[in-house]
Design a protein around this motif. Structure first.
Motif: not given
Length: 82
Positions: A65-75, A5-10, A30-37
């Motif tokens: 989603v905001v946390g994932a966007m922060i990671l995208l910005f840093i990436y 369930w965590s992977i699906l939501i991620g 896989i990278l999109t899922t890792i980004l979300g989780v």
């Protein structure tokens, strides 16, 4: 079952974050899922550190989603340097 369930939501969080803030190059499933989780984990630990969430509770969907966007910005910053 909780792990699946965590992977699906991620994955859904990663898709939403990529739609709102596309990164410098395409990511696969896989990278999109890792980004979300990881984005959800970042939002949870940041929120607990700032006192927004009680100990043991997790971040909500929008905060993830905001946390994932922060990671995208840093990436994006790191990938431009190379």
């Amino acid at each position: 079952m909780h792990f699946i369930w965590s992977i699906l939501i991620g994955f859904i969080v990663g898709l939403v974050a990529r739609a709102l803030m596309p990164g410098p190059n395409p990511m696969g499933f896989i990278l999109t899922t890792i980004l979300g989780v990881v984005g959800a984990l970042v939002a949870t630990f940041l929120g607990q550190g700032l006192g927004w969430y009680a100990e043991g509770s997790s971040a909500g969907f929008i905060a993830s989603v905001v946390g994932a966007m922060i990671l995208l910005f840093i990436y994006g910053l790191v990938s431009r340097r190379h």
